[in-house]
Structure formats: structure tokens, C-alpha cells
Scaffold this motif. Structure first.
Motif, PDB file in Angstrom:
ATOM      1  N   LEU A 133       0.829  -1.209   0.000  1.00 62.51           N
ATOM      2  CA  LEU A 133       0.000   0.000   0.000  1.00 62.51           C
ATOM      3  C   LEU A 133       0.860   1.255   0.000  1.00 62.51           C
ATOM      4  O   LEU A 133       0.530   2.257  -0.619  1.00 62.51           O
ATOM      5  N   ASN A 134       2.002   1.170   0.671  1.00 62.41           N
ATOM      6  CA  ASN A 134       2.822   2.360   0.807  1.00 62.41           C
ATOM      7  C   ASN A 134       3.837   2.526  -0.316  1.00 62.41           C
ATOM      8  O   ASN A 134       4.734   3.353  -0.233  1.00 62.41           O
ATOM      9  N   GLN A 135       3.648   1.688  -1.328  1.00 59.97           N
ATOM     10  CA  GLN A 135       4.520   1.884  -2.479  1.00 59.97           C
ATOM     11  C   GLN A 135       3.759   2.469  -3.658  1.00 59.97           C
ATOM     12  O   GLN A 135       4.343   2.761  -4.685  1.00 59.97           O
ATOM     13  N   VAL A 136       2.445   2.634  -3.498  1.00 61.13           N
ATOM     14  CA  VAL A 136       1.624   3.161  -4.586  1.00 61.13           C
ATOM     15  C   VAL A 136       2.067   4.592  -4.896  1.00 61.13           C
ATOM     16  O   VAL A 136       2.192   5.420  -4.003  1.00 61.13           O
ATOM     17  N   ILE A 137       2.382   4.849  -6.182  1.00 57.79           N
ATOM     18  CA  ILE A 137       2.825   6.202  -6.524  1.00 57.79           C
ATOM     19  C   ILE A 137       1.816   6.955  -7.383  1.00 57.79           C
ATOM     20  O   ILE A 137       1.830   8.170  -7.440  1.00 57.79           O
ATOM     21  N   GLY A 138       0.917   6.257  -8.025  1.00 54.03           N
ATOM     22  CA  GLY A 138      -0.085   6.934  -8.832  1.00 54.03           C
ATOM     23  C   GLY A 138       0.531   7.559 -10.074  1.00 54.03           C
ATOM     24  O   GLY A 138       1.754   7.477 -10.287  1.00 54.03           O
ATOM     25  N   GLU A 139      -0.331   8.176 -10.856  1.00 52.36           N
ATOM     26  CA  GLU A 139       0.183   8.770 -12.093  1.00 52.36           C
ATOM     27  C   GLU A 139       0.139  10.278 -12.003  1.00 52.36           C
ATOM     28  O   GLU A 139      -0.739  10.931 -12.561  1.00 52.36           O
ATOM     29  N   HIS A 140       1.042  10.789 -11.251  1.00 56.57           N
ATOM     30  CA  HIS A 140       1.113  12.244 -11.114  1.00 56.57           C
ATOM     31  C   HIS A 140       2.534  12.625 -10.738  1.00 56.57           C
ATOM     32  O   HIS A 140       3.381  11.756 -10.453  1.00 56.57           O
ATOM     33  N   ASN A 141       2.773  13.900 -10.746  1.00 55.79           N
ATOM     34  CA  ASN A 141       4.087  14.416 -10.383  1.00 55.79           C
ATOM     35  C   ASN A 141       5.218  13.728 -11.163  1.00 55.79           C
ATOM     36  O   ASN A 141       6.140  13.131 -10.585  1.00 55.79           O
ATOM     37  N   PRO A 142       5.188  13.810 -12.484  1.00 60.12           N
ATOM     38  CA  PRO A 142       6.203  13.112 -13.285  1.00 60.12           C
ATOM     39  C   PRO A 142       7.602  13.655 -13.067  1.00 60.12           C
ATOM     40  O   PRO A 142       8.575  12.905 -13.063  1.00 60.12           O
ATOM     41  N   GLN A 143       7.711  14.920 -12.846  1.00 58.55           N
ATOM     42  CA  GLN A 143       9.050  15.516 -12.691  1.00 58.55           C
ATOM     43  C   GLN A 143       9.763  14.925 -11.491  1.00 58.55           C
ATOM     44  O   GLN A 143      10.933  14.551 -11.572  1.00 58.55           O
ATOM     45  N   SER A 144       9.045  14.815 -10.395  1.00 56.19           N
ATOM     46  CA  SER A 144       9.675  14.281  -9.193  1.00 56.19           C
ATOM     47  C   SER A 144      10.014  12.814  -9.403  1.00 56.19           C
ATOM     48  O   SER A 144      11.001  12.313  -8.861  1.00 56.19           O
ATOM     49  N   TYR A 145       9.184  12.115 -10.180  1.00 56.38           N
ATOM     50  CA  TYR A 145       9.473  10.723 -10.446  1.00 56.38           C
ATOM     51  C   TYR A 145      10.828  10.590 -11.120  1.00 56.38           C
ATOM     52  O   TYR A 145      11.656   9.780 -10.724  1.00 56.38           O
ATOM     53  N   ARG A 146      11.045  11.436 -12.115  1.00 54.14           N
ATOM     54  CA  ARG A 146      12.333  11.385 -12.808  1.00 54.14           C
ATOM     55  C   ARG A 146      13.479  11.699 -11.856  1.00 54.14           C
ATOM     56  O   ARG A 146      14.501  11.020 -11.827  1.00 54.14           O
ATOM     57  N   PHE A 147      13.245  12.688 -11.003  1.00 57.44           N
ATOM     58  CA  PHE A 147      14.277  13.083 -10.052  1.00 57.44           C
ATOM     59  C   PHE A 147      14.585  11.938  -9.096  1.00 57.44           C
ATOM     60  O   PHE A 147      15.746  11.615  -8.820  1.00 57.44           O
ATOM     61  N   ALA A 148      13.538  11.244  -8.667  1.00 58.43           N
ATOM     62  CA  ALA A 148      13.718  10.128  -7.733  1.00 58.43           C
ATOM     63  C   ALA A 148      14.498   8.997  -8.392  1.00 58.43           C
ATOM     64  O   ALA A 148      15.377   8.382  -7.763  1.00 58.43           O
ATOM     65  N   GLN A 149      14.166   8.747  -9.660  1.00 57.28           N
ATOM     66  CA  GLN A 149      14.877   7.676 -10.367  1.00 57.28           C
ATOM     67  C   GLN A 149      16.361   7.984 -10.445  1.00 57.28           C
ATOM     68  O   GLN A 149      17.197   7.127 -10.159  1.00 57.28           O
ATOM     69  N   GLN A 150      16.684   9.250 -10.831  1.00 56.85           N
ATOM     70  CA  GLN A 150      18.101   9.638 -10.938  1.00 56.85           C
ATOM     71  C   GLN A 150      18.801   9.446  -9.599  1.00 56.85           C
ATOM     72  O   GLN A 150      19.883   8.863  -9.500  1.00 56.85           O
ATOM     73  N   LEU A 151      18.130   9.925  -8.563  1.00 51.73           N
ATOM     74  CA  LEU A 151      18.753   9.894  -7.239  1.00 51.73           C
ATOM     75  C   LEU A 151      18.945   8.459  -6.755  1.00 51.73           C
ATOM     76  O   LEU A 151      19.982   8.119  -6.172  1.00 51.73           O
ATOM     77  N   SER A 152      17.964   7.592  -7.058  1.00 51.28           N
ATOM     78  CA  SER A 152      18.055   6.218  -6.535  1.00 51.28           C
ATOM     79  C   SER A 152      19.132   5.429  -7.279  1.00 51.28           C
ATOM     80  O   SER A 152      19.647   4.456  -6.749  1.00 51.28           O
ATOM     81  N   GLN A 153      19.461   5.903  -8.506  1.00 51.46           N
ATOM     82  CA  GLN A 153      20.576   5.226  -9.180  1.00 51.46           C
ATOM     83  C   GLN A 153      21.877   5.542  -8.464  1.00 51.46           C
ATOM     84  O   GLN A 153      22.755   4.701  -8.321  1.00 51.46           O
ATOM     85  N   ARG A 154      21.972   6.773  -7.994  1.00 51.40           N
ATOM     86  CA  ARG A 154      23.205   7.116  -7.279  1.00 51.40           C
ATOM     87  C   ARG A 154      23.216   6.525  -5.870  1.00 51.40           C
ATOM     88  O   ARG A 154      24.245   6.201  -5.323  1.00 51.40           O
ATOM     89  N   TYR A 155      22.041   6.449  -5.257  1.00 54.53           N
ATOM     90  CA  TYR A 155      21.983   5.941  -3.880  1.00 54.53           C
ATOM     91  C   TYR A 155      20.977   4.812  -3.817  1.00 54.53           C
ATOM     92  O   TYR A 155      19.814   5.013  -3.456  1.00 54.53           O
TER      93      TYR A 155
END
Lengths: 302, 650
Positions: free
Chosen positions: B333-355
Motif C-alpha cells: 500500500l505504501n509503495q503506490v505512486i499513482g500517475e502524477h508528479n512526473p518531474q519528481s518521479y524522474r528526479f527520484a529515479q536519478q537519485l536512486s541510481q546514485r543511492y
């Protein structure tokens, strides 16, 4: 007996109108075997009072008008040489009576005054080496004029002390005076006095006075009063004799009220008459200022 | 015929009752009832006639019908209050007989009792007490044509003190029954955190200086400010803008605390929560022991069994460690991200690759806030529907809710289960009074993320504005923001602020000692009484008996002294106070005679007393003393009422 005494009081009140308090004080003084000094202007009824007292108590009564030339012998009596029997015999003076009215005592010379006062104190007279006992009871009513007049010699303190009480009759009330004028039978009334008490009865009553109970706290109250006078700068201190006189008068007063114990009220009732002339000899009986002050200032917790 | 005083007084009292029951009334019913009262007031000045019974009945029927029609709006309980008030008010309007008035007075007592349903604060307890007094006076007016004279009132009031032991005894010993009926949930607006938060909702909440709850710790020391995260709600559903509590949250299974970790030291504390009209309550970290009066929820939360309509108090023990995950569904339940805030999604992906490691990622997010130009403010710019994108890449200034929301979403977008937690952070510690005051102002939102079955707490606000966490909201705000915070007007004057604080503390003691005295405490009291009896009972009994005997002996001795030894004057003063005021030189007997003159009704009494007194004092008659003492004692009340004659100076 006391009832009879009270009946006499009632009768006296019918003779001297409107002066019940003074009459009571006079009777109280008589009962306490004390001498009475009446201080009043002439014509206030002093003589009438003395006369009425004598009559109702079946006492022998003599009156002496004191003047400056009155000699002790005129008062006490003297030894006279009887040419017939060639013997000296004693002629008793007016002092040899139960009730002596010494009118205007302050007009007499000090010598005469002291002769009388000695007789009052000692209840006897000594003339020419012979002692003559005075009749019992012996009661002196002296009067004096409160106004300083020329040719009078005021009684010294020591002699004032011999009088148990000093009383002023004072002016009668208007109603009493009206009654006096209206009836105008004062003299005849005096003779109507019939309820008499025998001398024996009177003496018996007098003997009862010392038996009246005076409780310890009451004695302390008397001592308080006396002690207070001794600390007061404006008055003469009351002597132990004064304290004794006060107790005696209070007991007598209680007896008059048919009680066998003395209350603080009794003491207060007789206090002005007993104490005022001792506290301030120059004061007037009608204005008992100093004794009133003492009564007021001495705390009474009785 | 009843007097006008009664009428006037009753109208006034009913006004007070109406105001006391205000929480049960709606505006229109309040005005309607107020109308009745003004009519009663006019009656009391003879401006309008009495209603006939018939008219009163018709009015009652009409009004009652109105109330019945709106019973849905009121709720049954409040409807009952309406009917009670209506009956009392109309009874007054048509009051004719003495018996009716008596009924009315008793109904008033009942209504006063009912007002405790709505008010528990100390101030209002005093107000209610004074209405009881007013009703008592009304009761008095029933039998007397005139109001109570103040003089007599002040003389009789001390007798009320006799009630106090009875009252205390009843309070301590009367069985605490659980309520026979359940109070219906009312229409009151809820206070505190709502079931969903969106940008701006916490900012509104912190405007209020009202108390949320108070905490006292068993060991007397609160945990440090940075650990005081009071959890109230978890928000697990996100729609791009609003976080809300999951619909089936309370149906989830509870997870028992892991015995392996119970070695962690736990702290016990008591919380007194103000009425919030919600069920959710507050707890620190992981609660391990929970009062029977409250319920445990999943996610380490606690809640009341009913919405909190009155101040309640409950006890908890907590271990200061993260909450354990309850089930697999929770993490999904706490992993649901929905289809919104695409910019932050991209930012999160970049960051999680580094960390890739979750803790490192979380730290990196906070670093991002620290290093970029992010601002902490009470008045952030409005955000659009894609609130996180808007915040992260556009406005870059926000309050705790913004940061928590963005962090939780970033974590989820990096594949780490995360949620927003709402509650309170910090609180004011009063060492002298020994309690922690948490206000609405301390409302806060932070983040929890799940790693290996354990939820870890992450507070992005601590990164952007560490002062908020370390020393409270006021410290962390800019001057302009602080001014925009509404503060209680009293707080601006130092002296008044002091008074306000003291009242706050007094209120705390009131709730601890009066409201908090529940069945458990009563049982504990009985228990401790029993224990004391068992341990010291016999000795205690002897001591008490000994003391009583001593007291009796002292009393008897005193009486004996009074009877036989006390000086006459002291004895008389003791019983006849008027004698104190006699002129100093006046003998007591004369003073008594004077008193007899000025009190003709008691003259014979006084004179015979005087007689006995003189007998005793001047004739030393002990019999008279005994009689006098007896007489003085039996009439001791009479002597106190003597009129002073002239010349006696009090």
C-alpha cells in the motif's frame, strides 16, 4: 426588726420630701455607727432630718448651735461647785445625748471642734480627770455651710476623717417643694412619726452589720479603689481608716437592702459619701467629682 | 400567589441555564428559547400577563413539534436537552401554584446536573456551582417574600463548610459507575489533525494556541525535544495533492510487539487529551502497554473507544524505536505512486541510481533540501494539482506538510515504502508543575519509510529548519511569519501572560485530580486504604483511639475548669459577650441590670442570672455557681444576641 427600720425610712421620706437617697445614706451611717456631716445651705432641712431621725428612733436629741464663742465646756458639760451641798458636781453638757445635732460646726473655734471630735471618736468625755461615758448609741449629725464665710474655721482633714459620711441634701425637686408649700404641715408631720425602734433594737441591728459577708474579691475591689486614690496626683490618698469606713458603710448599706452579703454596687453606692470629703476636703458634697472619677477609672471586674 | 422576586430571579437563572446548555442548542432553538425567557422577564415586571395553561400547552406542543422535526439535526441527546429546557421555561410562564414552583426548582437542579455533560473545565465548574447557589436562593424565595438579607447570608454561609467533608467523602468513595447510555457523537467541528492533509492544512492548525493534550511522565523527565514525536495518524493514500488515512486502516490486523526488541527501555506516561471530537489519540514511537480505556490500532497508533467529546486521560508505555510493519499489504500500500508528479518521479529515479541503499537515499533527499535553495515558511505560495512537482521544482518553499509530502513521494518513487505521519512535535515542559503542554501550535507532519519490517522515522523539516525540531515553532520562523501567527492577546502583557500560565497549570491539576479520578483510581484508593489497614491498622486504631481519648479528656478538663475554676468575670465574658463593652468601672451586676432594661424580652432571664451571679460572687455560694453555669450554658445562644444599652461601647 429590719422591716421596722425600713418603715422608719418610709416615714422619713414623708417628712423630708424627695430625698430618699440621702435619707437612706443617713440611716446607713447610723446603722454603721458612724457620724454624719451634712453640708448644706441654711434652710435645706438638715435640722428636720436630724430631729425626725431622733424622734423615730426614740433617741434623746440635743441641738447645739455652734458659734465662735462656744467653749468646750458649753458642749461637754462642766463641774460646778454646789454651794448648798459644798460639793463639786458634774453638769453634763448637750453632748450627753444619743443624737447630737452640731449646727454650723465650722463656726466654732478649733478648740471646741476638737473637743467634740474627741468625744465622737472616744465615745467618752474626760473632764477634770474624770471620765464620763457617753450614752450608747451616740450619733452626731454635724452641719456646715459650704460657702466660705468670714469667721469660720474649716474642719481640718484629720477631723473630717472622723465623719463616716458627708452628705448634701441639696435643693428639693420642684414637685417636692410644691408639696412642701401646699401642705405646710412639716412640723406637725414630724410629730406623727410613731413607728419607733427601741434603743436596744437599734443596737441589735448595729451589731449585725459586721456579720454581713464581704467576699474576698469585693475586699480586693475596695483595695483597688483605695490604691487607685493613692496613685492619683490630684487627690489626697485614702487612708486605711477610710477603707475600713468604706467597708463598714457598704455592709450597712447591704443590710439596709436586706442582704447578708455586700456587692460591688453597695460599695459604689456609698463611695461618694464616704470618700469625697477624704479625697478633697475643700470640695463640696453636692459635687462629688473625685470619687466619681475614681469609680470610673477603677476597673470593676465583679 | 408567588412573588415577583421569585419570577425575576427564576428568569435570570433560566438565562444562565440556557447559556450553560449552549453546546446542545442550535442558533434558532437558542433564539426561540431566549424569546421565552424574555417573556418571563417581562412577566416579572408585570408588563405582560401570565399565560393560561391552555396557551402554554399549545405553545409547548408547537415548539416540541419543531424540535421533533429537527431531531436528526440535534441528535437524541441534545433533543432531550431541548425538551428539558422547554418544559422549564414554559412552566415558569404559566406558573400559578406553589407546588408547581417547587417542581420547577427541582427541574432546574436536574438541568444544572445535565450541564456537566458539556462542561468539565474548572472555571465552568465554578459557574455551575454558582448556578446551584442561585437555584438554592430561588428555593428560598419560594418560602420567603423577600430576598435573603446579605447580613444573614454572610452569617449562615459558614455552615456550608460542614458540607465539605460529606462532599469529599462522596467524591472519593461513591462508586464510579460506567455511563448507562452512550453520548451520541455531536455536530461539533473536530479539532486537531483531520483525516487528510493537503498543502496548507497544518499551517492553519498551528494558528491555534489551544491545548491539544498534556503529558506527565512517570519518571518525571520527558525525553529530549528531538524525540518527542507524538504520533496521531498515518496518511497512506496520496492522490497527487492530498494525503489521507486509508479507508480500511482500522480493519488491519494488529501486530504484537516483537519480544526480541523488548529489551529497549520503555517509558511510561499519562496523557490528558482535550476534546477533539475525533477518536484518534497520541502516543510516542511504539506503544507497548495500553490502558484498557483505549484501543490499539495498526501502525502503532492508539485511539479512544468513542470520539473524544470530553477531556480524557489515559496511560501508555512506549519504547522509543520505530514501529514494526504489520503485514505485507501495508508495504504494498505504501509503495503506490499513482500517475502524477512526473518531474519528481524522474528526479527520484536519478537519485536512486546514485543511492540505491534506502537509508542513503533518504539522506540524499534531505541533503537535496539542505543544499538547494529551499525555504521553511508559514506562508508558502499556493501549489497546483501536481503539488510535489510544483513544490520541488518551482516554489521551493513550504511548511512541514510540504516537505513531508514531497519526501514520502520521492521515497515511494524510488521503490521504498513510505508514508506521511501526522501528529505533534515537541511541547512545552513545565518542570515545576511536572507536565508537558502540547498545543495545536505544535502540530507537525513527518515521514516514515519501511526497511526490513521496520518503519524508520525521517523528518525533512529537521533538515531544512532544525530549530523547529529542537526548540519549537516560534524559534524556527522568520520575524514576518511569527507576526502572522496569531497569539493570544493575553500573552502580550507579561503579567497577564503569567496569570494565563498559572490558570493553565491550575486547569491541569483540575483534570489530573478531579476529572482523572476514575474507577481505577478509586479502586486503588480502596486498595491502599485496605493495605494501610492491614499494615498499620491496629496500631493506627490505638493511636486514633488514644488521641480521641486525650481529646475527650482535654474537653472535659476544659469544661471542668470553666465550671469550677474560671474567675467569675471571665466566665461571664465567655458567655455574655455584651459585657465586654460595659464601662470599665461598672459592676457586672449593674451592667446586667442595664442589659435587662435594653432587652425587655430577656429581662426576667437576665435578672435571675444576675441574682445567681451576685449570690455566687458576693455570698460565695457554690450552689449558685453551678446553677449559673448551667443557665449560661443552656442559653448560650440567647446571650450572643443582646442589644447593647447606651453607654456600652463596642
Amino acid at each position: 426588726m429590719l422591716q421596722q427600720f425600713n418603715a422608719i425610712e418610709t416615714h422619713l421620706n414623708q417628712v423630708i420630701l424627695g430625698k430618699p437617697q440621702q435619707i437612706k445614706l443617713a440611716l446607713c451611717c447610723l446603722l454603721a455607727k458612724g457620724h454624719l456631716l451634712l453640708e448644706d445651705l441654711p434652710g435645706m432641712g438638715k435640722t428636720t432630718l436630724a430631729h425626725a431621725l431622733a424622734n423615730s428612733l426614740s433617741l434623746s436629741y440635743r441641738r447645739v448651735q455652734f458659734t465662735s464663742d462656744l467653749l468646750p465646756g458649753d458642749l461637754l458639760g462642766m463641774t460646778i461647785y454646789d454651794t448648798r451641798s459644798h460639793q463639786f458636781s458634774f453638769k453634763p453638757g448637750p453632748v450627753f445625748s444619743h443624737l447630737l445635732l452640731a449646727d454650723e460646726i465650722n463656726r466654732a473655734s478649733p478648740k471646741t471642734q476638737s473637743a467634740l471630735l474627741e468625744a465622737m471618736e472616744e465615745q467618752q468625755v474626760s473632764i477634770d480627770g474624770e471620765t464620763h461615758a457617753l450614752p450608747k448609741p451616740f450619733f452626731v449629725i454635724a452641719t456646715q455651710n459650704p460657702l466660705d464665710q468670714s469667721g469660720t474655721s474649716a474642719l481640718p482633714e484629720s477631723q473630717l476623717d472622723r465623719f463616716l459620711m458627708r452628705v448634701s441634701l441639696g435643693f428639693p425637686s420642684r414637685a417636692a417643694e410644691f408639696e412642701l408649700l401646699d401642705s405646710d404641715r412639716g412640723q406637725s408631720r414630724l410629730e406623727l412619726l410613731s413607728d419607733t425602734l427601741s434603743i436596744e433594737q437599734l443596737m441589735h441591728l448595729q451589731q449585725q452589720v459586721p456579720n454581713v459577708t464581704a467576699a474576698e474579691p469585693l475586699l480586693h475591689y475596695i483595695l483597688d479603689l483605695v490604691g487607685h486614690s493613692r496613685q492619683h496626683p490630684d487627690m489626697l490618698p485614702l487612708s486605711p481608716r477610710a477603707a475600713k469606713a468604706l467597708l463598714q458603710a457598704a455592709k450597712s448599706w447591704a443590710l439596709l437592702h436586706q442582704r447578708n452579703y455586700v456587692t460591688a454596687e453597695d460599695v459604689q453606692a456609698v463611695f461618694p459619701s464616704v470618700a469625697e470629703h477624704r479625697l478633697a476636703p475643700k470640695s463640696h458634697a453636692a459635687d462629688a467629682r473625685w470619687s466619681a472619677l475614681l469609680l470610673k477609672e477603677t476597673p470593676c471586674q465583679l | 400567589m408567588l412573588n415577583l422576586h421569585f419570577q425575576r430571579h427564576a428568569a435570570l437563572l433560566q438565562l444562565a441555564l440556557l447559556l450553560l446548555l449552549w453546546p446542545a442548542l442550535s442558533l434558532w432553538s437558542f433564539l426561540l428559547l431566549l424569546g421565552f425567557i424574555s417573556f418571563a422577564a417581562l412577566q416579572s415586571f408585570d408588563k405582560v400577563p401570565k399565560l393560561s395553561l391552555k396557551t402554554a400547552n399549545i405553545v409547548a406542543a408547537l415548539t416540541a413539534t419543531l424540535f421533533v422535526l429537527s431531531i436528526r439535526q440535534f441528535g437524541a441527546m441534545h433533543f432531550l436537552m431541548h425538551i428539558l429546557l422547554l418544559s422549564a421555561l414554559l412552566r415558569l410562564l404559566a406558573l400559578r401554584h406553589h407546588g408547581e414552583a417547587q417542581q420547577l426548582v427541582w427541574v432546574h437542579y436536574f438541568i444544572i446536573g445535565c450541564s456537566f455533560l458539556f462542561h468539565q473545565s474548572m472555571t465552568l465548574a465554578f459557574v455551575i456551582l454558582s448556578t446551584v447557589a442561585a437555584n438554592l436562593h430561588l428555593h428560598y424565595l419560594l418560602f420567603s417574600p423577600e430576598p435573603v438579607p446579605w447580613k444573614r447570608l454572610s452569617r449562615t454561609t459558614p455552615y456550608l463548610l460542614w458540607i465539605i467533608p460529606v462532599w469529599l467523602g462522596l467524591f472519593l468513595l461513591f462508586p464510579r459507575l460506567s455511563p448507562l447510555w452512550q453520548l451520541p457523537s455531536s455536530q461539533q467541528a473536530i479539532s486537531g489533525l483531520a483525516n487528510d492533509i493537503e498543502p496548507g492544512s497544518i499551517e492553519q492548525l498551528v494558528q491555534s494556541d489551544a491545548t491539544a493534550f498534556r503529558v506527565s511522565f512517570d519518571n518525571g523527565v520527558p525525553p529530549p525535544q528531538s524525540q518527542r514525536y507524538w504520533r496521531a495518524k498515518v496518511f497512506e493514500q496520496f492522490d497527487g495533492r492530498r494525503w489521507s488515512v486509508e479507508r480500511d486502516f482500522s480493519k488491519r490486523s494488529l501486530r504484537q510487539s516483537d519480544p526480541a526488541t523488548s529489551a529497549v527501555e520503555s517509558i511510561s506516561y499519562q496523557i490528558i487529551a482535550e476534546a477533539s471530537y475525533q477518536q484518534s489519540l497520541f502516543s510516542l514511537a511504539t506503544p507497548t502497554q495500553v490502558d484498557s480505556s483505549i484501543e490499539s490500532l495498526p501502525a502503532g497508533l492508539v485511539q479512544a473507544k468513542r470520539p473524544v467529546t470530553q477531556r480524557i486521560s489515559y496511560r501508555l508505555s512506549s519504547q522509543l524505536r520505530g514501529v514494526m510493519s504489520t503485514d505485507q499489504r501495508e508495504s504494498e500500500l505504501n509503495q503506490v505512486i499513482g500517475e502524477h508528479n512526473p518531474q519528481s518521479y524522474r528526479f527520484a529515479q536519478q537519485l536512486s541510481q546514485r543511492y540505491p541503499e534506502p537509508h542513503h537515499f533518504a539522506e540524499a533527499v534531505l541533503d537535496h533540501f539542505r543544499q538547494q535553495a529551499f525555504y521553511y515558511t508559514l506562508n508558502p505560495p499556493r501549489l497546483g494539482a501536481q503539488s510535489v512537482d510544483d513544490f520541488l521544482f518551482n516554489t521551493r518553499s513550504g511548511f512541514c506538510g510540504h516537505y513531508a509530502s514531497a519526501t514520502a513521494l520521492l521515497l515511494r518513487q524510488a521503490g521504498i515504502p513510505a508514508r506521511v505521519v501526522g501528529g505533534y512535535q515537541g511541547g512545552l515542559w513545565y518542570p515545576e508543575q511536572n507536565y508537558l503542554l502540547v498545543r495545536q501550535r505544535d502540530a507537525h507532519a513527518w515521514v516514515e519509510y519501511l526497511v526490513e519490517e521496520q518503519w524508520h522515522q525521517l523528518d525533512p523539516t529537521a533538515a531544512i529548519a532544525p530549530e523547529r525540531v529542537l526548540s519549537g515553532l516560534d524559534e524556527s520562523l522568520s520575524d514576518a511569519d511569527r507576526l502572522s501567527l496569531s497569539s493570544p492577546w493575553l500573552a502580550s502583557v507579561p503579567l497577564l501572560n503569567q496569570v494565563r500560565l498559572q490558570l493553565l497549570h491550575l486547569d491541569y491539576y483540575w483534570s489530573v485530580w478531579v476529572l482523572g479520578f476514575n474507577q481505577q483510581r478509586q479502586t486503588a484508593l480502596w486498595q491502599s486504604l485496605y493495605n494501610a489497614w492491614r499494615d498499620y491498622g491496629r496500631t493506627g486504631l490505638y493511636v486514633v483511639a488514644g488521641l480521641l481519648a486525650l481529646l475527650c479528656m482535654a474537653g472535659l478538663w476544659y469544661l471542668y475548669r470553666l465550671k469550677t475554676k474560671t474567675g467569675s468575670y471571665q466566665l461571664m465574658l465567655r458567655f455574655i459577650p455584651a459585657l465586654r463593652y460595659k464601662p470599665e468601672g461598672m459592676p457586672v451586676s449593674q451592667a446586667l441590670a442595664r442589659l435587662a432594661q435594653s432587652n425587655p424580652a430577656l429581662a426576667s432571664e437576665l435578672n435571675s442570672t444576675n441574682q445567681l451571679y451576685q449570690q455566687w460572687v458576693f455570698a460565695s455560694d457554690q450552689q449558685a455557681r453551678t446553677e449559673l453555669f448551667h443557665r449560661l450554658k443552656t442559653k448560650h445562644k440567647t446571650w450572643k444576641r443582646l442589644q447593647l444599652p447606651d453607654g456600652f461601647q463596642p
